[in-house]
Design a protein around this motif. Sequence first.
Motif, PDB file in Angstrom:
ATOM      1  N   THR A  44       0.831  -1.207   0.000  1.00 23.49           N
ATOM      2  CA  THR A  44       0.000   0.000   0.000  1.00 23.49           C
ATOM      3  C   THR A  44       0.864   1.256   0.000  1.00 23.49           C
ATOM      4  O   THR A  44       0.367   2.345  -0.232  1.00 23.49           O
ATOM      5  CB  THR A  44      -0.890   0.060   1.251  1.00 23.49           C
ATOM      6  N   GLU A  45       2.147   1.101   0.284  1.00 21.03           N
ATOM      7  CA  GLU A  45       3.002   2.279   0.450  1.00 21.03           C
ATOM      8  C   GLU A  45       3.262   2.980  -0.883  1.00 21.03           C
ATOM      9  O   GLU A  45       3.454   2.326  -1.901  1.00 21.03           O
ATOM     10  CB  GLU A  45       4.337   1.872   1.067  1.00 21.03           C
ATOM     11  N   GLY A  46       3.295   4.315  -0.832  1.00 26.15           N
ATOM     12  CA  GLY A  46       3.511   5.070  -2.052  1.00 26.15           C
ATOM     13  C   GLY A  46       4.767   5.914  -2.007  1.00 26.15           C
ATOM     14  O   GLY A  46       4.944   6.818  -2.819  1.00 26.15           O
TER      15      GLY A  46
ATOM     16  N   ARG B  11       1.292  -0.989  -6.452  1.00 22.74           N
ATOM     17  CA  ARG B  11       0.664  -0.396  -5.273  1.00 22.74           C
ATOM     18  C   ARG B  11      -0.791  -0.835  -5.176  1.00 22.74           C
ATOM     19  O   ARG B  11      -1.524  -0.830  -6.169  1.00 22.74           O
ATOM     20  CB  ARG B  11       0.744   1.120  -5.380  1.00 22.74           C
ATOM     21  N   LYS B  12      -1.202  -1.220  -3.979  1.00 19.46           N
ATOM     22  CA  LYS B  12      -2.602  -1.601  -3.749  1.00 19.46           C
ATOM     23  C   LYS B  12      -3.461  -0.359  -3.539  1.00 19.46           C
ATOM     24  O   LYS B  12      -2.995   0.571  -2.884  1.00 19.46           O
ATOM     25  CB  LYS B  12      -2.707  -2.495  -2.512  1.00 19.46           C
ATOM     26  N   PRO B  13      -4.699  -0.324  -4.007  1.00 21.79           N
ATOM     27  CA  PRO B  13      -5.362  -1.368  -4.798  1.00 21.79           C
ATOM     28  C   PRO B  13      -4.870  -1.339  -6.248  1.00 21.79           C
ATOM     29  O   PRO B  13      -4.634  -0.280  -6.803  1.00 21.79           O
ATOM     30  CB  PRO B  13      -6.837  -0.981  -4.720  1.00 21.79           C
TER      31      PRO B  13
ATOM     32  N   MET C 261      -5.156  -0.583   2.889  1.00 24.76           N
ATOM     33  CA  MET C 261      -5.036   0.146   1.621  1.00 24.76           C
ATOM     34  C   MET C 261      -5.407   1.623   1.792  1.00 24.76           C
ATOM     35  O   MET C 261      -4.747   2.508   1.231  1.00 24.76           O
ATOM     36  CB  MET C 261      -5.924  -0.510   0.557  1.00 24.76           C
TER      37      MET C 261
ATOM     38  N   GLY D 141      -2.395   3.409   3.536  1.00 22.10           N
ATOM     39  CA  GLY D 141      -1.255   3.659   2.654  1.00 22.10           C
ATOM     40  C   GLY D 141      -1.525   4.778   1.665  1.00 22.10           C
ATOM     41  O   GLY D 141      -0.686   5.666   1.459  1.00 22.10           O
ATOM     42  N   ASN D 142      -2.712   4.746   1.082  1.00 21.65           N
ATOM     43  CA  ASN D 142      -3.067   5.784   0.106  1.00 21.65           C
ATOM     44  C   ASN D 142      -3.262   7.138   0.781  1.00 21.65           C
ATOM     45  O   ASN D 142      -2.882   8.178   0.241  1.00 21.65           O
ATOM     46  CB  ASN D 142      -4.338   5.376  -0.646  1.00 21.65           C
TER      47      ASN D 142
ATOM     48  N   THR E 134       0.174   8.885   1.654  1.00 18.45           N
ATOM     49  CA  THR E 134       0.811   9.482   0.474  1.00 18.45           C
ATOM     50  C   THR E 134       0.065  10.732   0.039  1.00 18.45           C
ATOM     51  O   THR E 134       0.670  11.746  -0.314  1.00 18.45           O
ATOM     52  CB  THR E 134       0.844   8.473  -0.687  1.00 18.45           C
TER      53      THR E 134
END
Lengths: 129, 152
Positions: A87-89, A107-109, B93, B96-97, B100
């Motif tokens: 999930t990390e960006g 990267r998820k999703p 998810m 994580g999104n 960022t």
Amino acid sequence: MAYNILIVDDSEVTRNVMARTLKMCGVDIGEMYFAENGKQGLEQLDKSWPDLVFCDINMPVMDGLEFVNELHKSEEWRDLPVVIVSTEGSQTRMEELRQSGIKGYIRKPFKAEQVAEIIEQLLGKDQHV
Amino acid sequence: MSDVIKEALYESAMTVFETSAFMDVFEWEEDSGLPMPDIAATMKFAGHAEGEISLSLFSELLDTLAENMLGEPVEGPNAEKQRQDALKEALNMVCGNFLTSWMGDAPVFNLSPPEIIDIRRVAENAEAAGRIVLRLNLEDTCAELVVTKHTK
């Protein structure tokens, strides 16, 4: 000839989502192997012949980076391409991953076309159905 | 600042639920009478900022969430684990999104594994000062995201 894929992730849902995505991504997929962490992934390599690994980073017992480091020590598997699924960006983290020998990052999703694209990029598209 | 964080949360939730579970996310309307959350998951993040994020859903929605993510019926002795796993993965998810979207793509964060928690703990967190709460309409039920920023 179809590609064999090893999926290493501690989440059963993520393993199943990746397996379903692989089946519908348009690439000829042969055997799929599953492991819940890096240690199980290494054990799976003793009894299977994957062409590519999709691997999580954060896992109990042995994480994704430790798994890749172990692969690099192996004569047999050091060239096996590993794609991190996370999930990390963070671009900083991605650069770290590249320097540690990771071949790709999703990267998820994720969508089926992204999965197909990275398989084509790493294994070629000439073997597609 | 809270508007920036809420916008980042909203965009992250839309991306995750629409892409991974084919579920529509809309803005929340007060007094809509929609079913409220009764199950929650939480996880911690550490790095450029430290804190905790939780996702609460109406438990009956978990069947749809898990089935849409897995692409198959959720049933049998493993069903409850699959439902909880789907909630935890959705939170993972979103987190994580969100990080960022909120902090940009330079910082590296360490994320704890998501865990299922008592819904009352989220309610207590949501009432405390310094927490940001975003309610969403997810498939005609209420979904709630709570971000708590810890002081280093």
